[in-house]
Design a protein around this motif. Sequence first.
Motif, PDB file in Angstrom:
ATOM      1  N   ILE A  73       0.837  -1.208   0.000  1.00  0.00           N
ATOM      2  CA  ILE A  73       0.000   0.000   0.000  1.00  0.00           C
ATOM      3  C   ILE A  73       0.866   1.249   0.000  1.00  0.00           C
ATOM      4  O   ILE A  73       0.617   2.208  -0.752  1.00  0.00           O
ATOM      5  CB  ILE A  73      -0.944  -0.014   1.214  1.00  0.00           C
ATOM      6  N   ALA A  74       1.903   1.251   0.830  1.00  0.00           N
ATOM      7  CA  ALA A  74       2.770   2.423   0.917  1.00  0.00           C
ATOM      8  C   ALA A  74       3.464   2.701  -0.410  1.00  0.00           C
ATOM      9  O   ALA A  74       3.526   3.857  -0.863  1.00  0.00           O
ATOM     10  CB  ALA A  74       3.807   2.221   2.025  1.00  0.00           C
ATOM     11  N   VAL A  75       3.972   1.650  -1.054  1.00  0.00           N
ATOM     12  CA  VAL A  75       4.652   1.832  -2.339  1.00  0.00           C
ATOM     13  C   VAL A  75       3.670   2.302  -3.402  1.00  0.00           C
ATOM     14  O   VAL A  75       3.964   3.207  -4.201  1.00  0.00           O
ATOM     15  CB  VAL A  75       5.330   0.517  -2.761  1.00  0.00           C
ATOM     16  N   GLY A  76       2.482   1.694  -3.442  1.00  0.00           N
ATOM     17  CA  GLY A  76       1.495   2.092  -4.435  1.00  0.00           C
ATOM     18  C   GLY A  76       1.058   3.540  -4.288  1.00  0.00           C
ATOM     19  O   GLY A  76       0.965   4.282  -5.270  1.00  0.00           O
ATOM     20  N   VAL A  77       0.792   3.958  -3.056  1.00  0.00           N
ATOM     21  CA  VAL A  77       0.410   5.351  -2.816  1.00  0.00           C
ATOM     22  C   VAL A  77       1.546   6.294  -3.180  1.00  0.00           C
ATOM     23  O   VAL A  77       1.326   7.356  -3.794  1.00  0.00           O
ATOM     24  CB  VAL A  77      -0.012   5.546  -1.344  1.00  0.00           C
ATOM     25  N   SER A  78       2.776   5.919  -2.845  1.00  0.00           N
ATOM     26  CA  SER A  78       3.924   6.769  -3.145  1.00  0.00           C
ATOM     27  C   SER A  78       4.102   6.953  -4.645  1.00  0.00           C
ATOM     28  O   SER A  78       4.335   8.075  -5.122  1.00  0.00           O
ATOM     29  CB  SER A  78       5.196   6.167  -2.534  1.00  0.00           C
ATOM     30  N   VAL A  83       3.536  10.548  -9.530  1.00  0.00           N
ATOM     31  CA  VAL A  83       3.005  10.831 -10.860  1.00  0.00           C
ATOM     32  C   VAL A  83       2.073  12.036 -10.826  1.00  0.00           C
ATOM     33  O   VAL A  83       2.157  12.939 -11.674  1.00  0.00           O
ATOM     34  CB  VAL A  83       2.286   9.591 -11.420  1.00  0.00           C
ATOM     35  N   LEU A  84       1.157  12.077  -9.854  1.00  0.00           N
ATOM     36  CA  LEU A  84       0.221  13.194  -9.767  1.00  0.00           C
ATOM     37  C   LEU A  84       0.945  14.510  -9.519  1.00  0.00           C
ATOM     38  O   LEU A  84       0.608  15.541 -10.112  1.00  0.00           O
ATOM     39  CB  LEU A  84      -0.800  12.934  -8.659  1.00  0.00           C
ATOM     40  N   ALA A  85       1.958  14.501  -8.642  1.00  0.00           N
ATOM     41  CA  ALA A  85       2.701  15.727  -8.367  1.00  0.00           C
ATOM     42  C   ALA A  85       3.424  16.216  -9.610  1.00  0.00           C
ATOM     43  O   ALA A  85       3.429  17.417  -9.914  1.00  0.00           O
ATOM     44  CB  ALA A  85       3.695  15.486  -7.231  1.00  0.00           C
ATOM     45  N   SER A  86       4.020  15.296 -10.355  1.00  0.00           N
ATOM     46  CA  SER A  86       4.736  15.699 -11.559  1.00  0.00           C
ATOM     47  C   SER A  86       3.786  16.251 -12.618  1.00  0.00           C
ATOM     48  O   SER A  86       4.161  17.144 -13.393  1.00  0.00           O
ATOM     49  CB  SER A  86       5.515  14.513 -12.133  1.00  0.00           C
ATOM     50  N   LEU A  87       2.559  15.750 -12.639  1.00  0.00           N
ATOM     51  CA  LEU A  87       1.592  16.216 -13.632  1.00  0.00           C
ATOM     52  C   LEU A  87       0.966  17.557 -13.257  1.00  0.00           C
ATOM     53  O   LEU A  87       0.822  18.450 -14.097  1.00  0.00           O
ATOM     54  CB  LEU A  87       0.491  15.171 -13.810  1.00  0.00           C
ATOM     55  N   LEU A  88       0.578  17.679 -12.000  1.00  0.00           N
ATOM     56  CA  LEU A  88      -0.217  18.831 -11.592  1.00  0.00           C
ATOM     57  C   LEU A  88       0.621  20.010 -11.115  1.00  0.00           C
ATOM     58  O   LEU A  88       0.166  21.153 -11.166  1.00  0.00           O
ATOM     59  CB  LEU A  88      -1.204  18.412 -10.493  1.00  0.00           C
ATOM     60  N   ILE A  89       1.835  19.756 -10.645  1.00  0.00           N
ATOM     61  CA  ILE A  89       2.677  20.837 -10.141  1.00  0.00           C
ATOM     62  C   ILE A  89       3.639  21.321 -11.219  1.00  0.00           C
ATOM     63  O   ILE A  89       3.720  22.513 -11.513  1.00  0.00           O
ATOM     64  CB  ILE A  89       3.457  20.384  -8.887  1.00  0.00           C
ATOM     65  N   GLN A  90       4.371  20.416 -11.827  1.00  0.00           N
ATOM     66  CA  GLN A  90       5.331  20.772 -12.870  1.00  0.00           C
ATOM     67  C   GLN A  90       5.376  19.639 -13.894  1.00  0.00           C
ATOM     68  O   GLN A  90       6.116  18.676 -13.730  1.00  0.00           O
ATOM     69  CB  GLN A  90       6.716  21.004 -12.262  1.00  0.00           C
ATOM     70  N   PRO A  91       4.580  19.746 -14.978  1.00  0.00           N
ATOM     71  CA  PRO A  91       4.468  18.643 -15.934  1.00  0.00           C
ATOM     72  C   PRO A  91       5.797  18.192 -16.522  1.00  0.00           C
ATOM     73  O   PRO A  91       5.958  17.017 -16.852  1.00  0.00           O
ATOM     74  CB  PRO A  91       3.549  19.226 -17.025  1.00  0.00           C
ATOM     75  N   VAL A  92       6.781  19.096 -16.650  1.00  0.00           N
ATOM     76  CA  VAL A  92       8.055  18.678 -17.228  1.00  0.00           C
ATOM     77  C   VAL A  92       8.744  17.642 -16.340  1.00  0.00           C
ATOM     78  O   VAL A  92       9.584  16.855 -16.811  1.00  0.00           O
ATOM     79  CB  VAL A  92       8.976  19.906 -17.447  1.00  0.00           C
ATOM     80  N   ALA A  93       8.384  17.606 -15.062  1.00  0.00           N
ATOM     81  CA  ALA A  93       8.958  16.600 -14.171  1.00  0.00           C
ATOM     82  C   ALA A  93       8.523  15.194 -14.579  1.00  0.00           C
ATOM     83  O   ALA A  93       9.207  14.213 -14.251  1.00  0.00           O
ATOM     84  CB  ALA A  93       8.549  16.871 -12.723  1.00  0.00           C
ATOM     85  N   LEU A  94       7.390  15.098 -15.286  1.00  0.00           N
ATOM     86  CA  LEU A  94       6.958  13.780 -15.742  1.00  0.00           C
ATOM     87  C   LEU A  94       7.972  13.185 -16.703  1.00  0.00           C
ATOM     88  O   LEU A  94       8.105  11.955 -16.783  1.00  0.00           O
ATOM     89  CB  LEU A  94       5.587  13.877 -16.424  1.00  0.00           C
ATOM     90  N   LEU A  95       8.695  14.038 -17.442  1.00  0.00           N
ATOM     91  CA  LEU A  95       9.721  13.537 -18.348  1.00  0.00           C
ATOM     92  C   LEU A  95      10.764  12.728 -17.577  1.00  0.00           C
ATOM     93  O   LEU A  95      11.173  11.649 -18.009  1.00  0.00           O
ATOM     94  CB  LEU A  95      10.380  14.698 -19.090  1.00  0.00           C
ATOM     95  N   ALA A  96      11.201  13.252 -16.433  1.00  0.00           N
ATOM     96  CA  ALA A  96      12.174  12.523 -15.609  1.00  0.00           C
ATOM     97  C   ALA A  96      11.584  11.222 -15.089  1.00  0.00           C
ATOM     98  O   ALA A  96      12.260  10.186 -15.057  1.00  0.00           O
ATOM     99  CB  ALA A  96      12.632  13.405 -14.447  1.00  0.00           C
TER     100      ALA A  96
END
Length: 332
Positions: A73-78, A83-96
């Motif tokens: 559960i901890a790994v799945g939530v993390s 992914v959500l943080a990279s998408l909603l805060i700074q989408p370019v982070a999704l590239l990394a």
Amino acid sequence: MSYVDPRIRQIPGDDTSVPAPYFHESEDPNAYAGPEPMSDPAPVEGGKGRRRAGRGRKPQGGGRAGRNLPAAIAVGVSLGLIVLASLLIQPVALLAVLVVASGVGAWEMARALSTTGANPPLIPLIAGSVLMTGLAWFEGADALVLGLLVTVGAAVLWRLADGPAAVRRDFTPSVLIAVYGPFLLSFAAMLVRMDETDGPLMVVCTLVAVVLSDTGGYAAGVFLGKHPMAPKISPKKSWEGFAGSVTAAAIGSGALLFFLLDVPVHWGLLFGAVISVVAVLGDLAESMLKRDLRVKDMSNLLPGHGGLMDRLDSILFAVPTAYLLFSIITPS
């Protein structure tokens, strides 16, 4: 994504990190996989049979399937939060995130395929996964295809140093690794770049559709599952569970796409249904691959989950499908 089967006995290739979503009761005694033997075993010293002597013992890892449930559960939530943080805060982070995921996926696939005697060249495949992800992000679909060709060509040249026999042995595994992981996952980069404003939301809608498909399939399978869907590949999936997957994903996506992306409800329903179908196909494809390789997980990298590819199986098929669908249904 894969599903965990709550049974203790497992068939090689089955994923066991979450409950099987399409549960059905099998009438075939050979298919029995319950937690206790079908007949009383011979008694052991002390007068107690195995069944009686084993009562009260808990499976190692804290889960019914031998997994560490809190860790899972901890790994799945993390992973979801990253992914959500990279998408909603700074989408370019999704590239990394995609670069790391592609490289890890290539390593896991090479590791699993090595059980067949193949020796796919890891260095050009990991370098190619980075190349494909970057080209998809900055240049689009044509550049992604070019990156795939360069990756396969580099792998062939790398193996050519060991002779033609090595090329023949490792060509197909190298192509499978390059396509199944990095190439398909790179469509997430193109999905984000499709629209500067709504691109991240498109990825979120795709991931939510996959989650709804998993959840709906599990619920319907547990309560209604009777007819096996693919018993030789995934014995606990049923057609009733599959119907629950499609229904949940369609209804949820119809509402989500309407409110987030202003997409008509009928297009949202279609989107969810199609994503659910390809997500189930992705799960079955990886189950079949692991059965052929006779491995339980692609790796043991993620506690309670197995490997990263075990978590991405449904998403890998869903992302390129979502890219195609959004190019059709989103307002111009």
